[in-house]
Design a protein around this motif. Sequence first.
Motif, short mmCIF file in Angstrom:
data_model
loop_
_atom_site.label_atom_id
_atom_site.label_comp_id
_atom_site.label_asym_id
_atom_site.label_seq_id
_atom_site.Cartn_x
_atom_site.Cartn_y
_atom_site.Cartn_z
N MET A 25 0.86 -1.17 0.00
CA MET A 25 0.00 0.00 0.00
C MET A 25 0.90 1.23 0.00
N VAL A 26 0.61 2.13 -0.87
CA VAL A 26 1.38 3.35 -0.98
C VAL A 26 0.50 4.50 -0.55
N GLY A 27 0.92 5.19 0.49
CA GLY A 27 0.22 6.38 0.92
C GLY A 27 0.94 7.58 0.34
N LEU A 28 0.26 8.40 -0.36
CA LEU A 28 0.88 9.52 -1.03
C LEU A 28 0.46 10.80 -0.35
N HIS A 29 1.41 11.58 0.08
CA HIS A 29 1.12 12.84 0.75
C HIS A 29 1.48 13.98 -0.19
N ILE A 30 0.53 14.85 -0.45
CA ILE A 30 0.75 16.00 -1.33
C ILE A 30 0.74 17.25 -0.48
N ASP A 31 1.84 17.98 -0.48
CA ASP A 31 1.92 19.24 0.25
C ASP A 31 1.36 20.35 -0.63
N LEU A 32 0.36 21.03 -0.12
CA LEU A 32 -0.24 22.12 -0.87
C LEU A 32 0.16 23.45 -0.28
N ASN A 33 0.44 24.35 -1.13
CA ASN A 33 0.82 25.69 -0.73
C ASN A 33 -0.46 26.46 -0.39
N GLY A 34 -0.60 26.85 0.88
CA GLY A 34 -1.80 27.56 1.34
C GLY A 34 -2.03 28.87 0.63
N GLU A 35 -0.94 29.59 0.34
CA GLU A 35 -1.07 30.87 -0.35
C GLU A 35 -1.62 30.67 -1.76
N ALA A 36 -1.17 29.63 -2.44
CA ALA A 36 -1.64 29.36 -3.80
C ALA A 36 -3.13 29.03 -3.78
N THR B 191 -7.03 12.85 -9.48
CA THR B 191 -5.59 12.61 -9.38
C THR B 191 -5.31 11.13 -9.15
N ALA B 192 -6.07 10.52 -8.26
CA ALA B 192 -5.90 9.09 -8.00
C ALA B 192 -6.13 8.28 -9.28
N THR C 5 -7.42 1.65 -5.98
CA THR C 5 -7.46 2.99 -5.43
C THR C 5 -8.65 3.08 -4.48
N ARG C 6 -8.43 3.70 -3.34
CA ARG C 6 -9.55 3.90 -2.41
C ARG C 6 -9.29 5.15 -1.58
N ARG C 7 -10.37 5.69 -1.06
CA ARG C 7 -10.24 6.84 -0.18
C ARG C 7 -9.68 6.38 1.14
N ALA C 8 -8.81 7.17 1.70
CA ALA C 8 -8.20 6.81 2.98
C ALA C 8 -9.17 7.08 4.11
N GLY D 29 -12.87 12.90 3.01
CA GLY D 29 -12.46 12.42 1.70
C GLY D 29 -11.24 13.17 1.20
N ALA D 30 -10.42 13.66 2.12
CA ALA D 30 -9.29 14.51 1.74
C ALA D 30 -8.02 13.72 1.49
N ALA D 31 -8.10 12.40 1.38
CA ALA D 31 -6.90 11.61 1.12
C ALA D 31 -7.30 10.35 0.35
N PHE D 32 -6.33 9.78 -0.35
CA PHE D 32 -6.57 8.52 -1.04
C PHE D 32 -5.35 7.63 -0.90
N GLU D 33 -5.55 6.36 -1.13
CA GLU D 33 -4.47 5.39 -1.09
C GLU D 33 -4.49 4.60 -2.40
N ILE D 34 -3.31 4.25 -2.87
CA ILE D 34 -3.20 3.38 -4.04
C ILE D 34 -2.46 2.13 -3.58
N TRP D 35 -3.07 0.98 -3.79
CA TRP D 35 -2.47 -0.29 -3.41
C TRP D 35 -1.93 -0.97 -4.66
N TYR D 36 -0.68 -1.43 -4.57
CA TYR D 36 -0.05 -2.15 -5.67
C TYR D 36 0.30 -3.55 -5.18
N GLY D 37 -0.21 -4.55 -5.86
CA GLY D 37 0.15 -5.93 -5.57
C GLY D 37 1.49 -6.23 -6.21
#
Length: 183
Positions: free
Chosen positions: A1-12, A38-39, A68-71, A77-85
């Motif tokens: 399982m790969v958890g992907l964290h995306i850092d978003l710029n608050g100002e943008a 994106t997922a 792919t599923r929501r974390a 619903g602010a995160a998702f996970e992608i699982w790779y076998g």
Amino acid sequence: MVGLHIDLNGEALDRLSERFALDERQLQAAYSRALKRTAGTLRSMSSKGLKGLLGLRNTKRLRRRIKTRRARGDGSGAAFEIWYGQNDWPAEDFKGRPTESGAGVQFLGHSFEGAFIGRLSGTRTILRRKTARSHPIERVLMPVKDRMDVYLEDEVFDQAEEIFMRHFEAEIRARALFGIGAR
């Protein structure tokens, strides 16, 4: 399982919301939909790239190994996970023709001692006896984990943030232009 964290710029994000005059609810809906898109994009990129990289005959087994599923979390619903076998795959899924030698079988740069080429359920594959007796036999499996890890980290996950921002900006534009989610 790969958890992907995306850092978003608050100002943008603030600049985008001010530029298109969206309220908090519309912004949250755009964010959620952009994450979902994106997922899907990352899953599609993974499938296409791994098929070529691994030299697979088709993507049927590969598609079953990418989920792919929501974390779970705060329920927003602010995160998702992608699982790779990434466990080993049967040799018949790969392009190429195995060759028998006196010691076993050669296939795609791998040498399988004591293996032979045979048919299992009508499909030509590489087999190996489990014991010295003629039965039971087993399929020979090819390792894929290392190649998958390198490709996913170098090619797919490096682009995740810019893919998200592209989808997010498109969602914000659509909501502002067509009034989606406006009260």
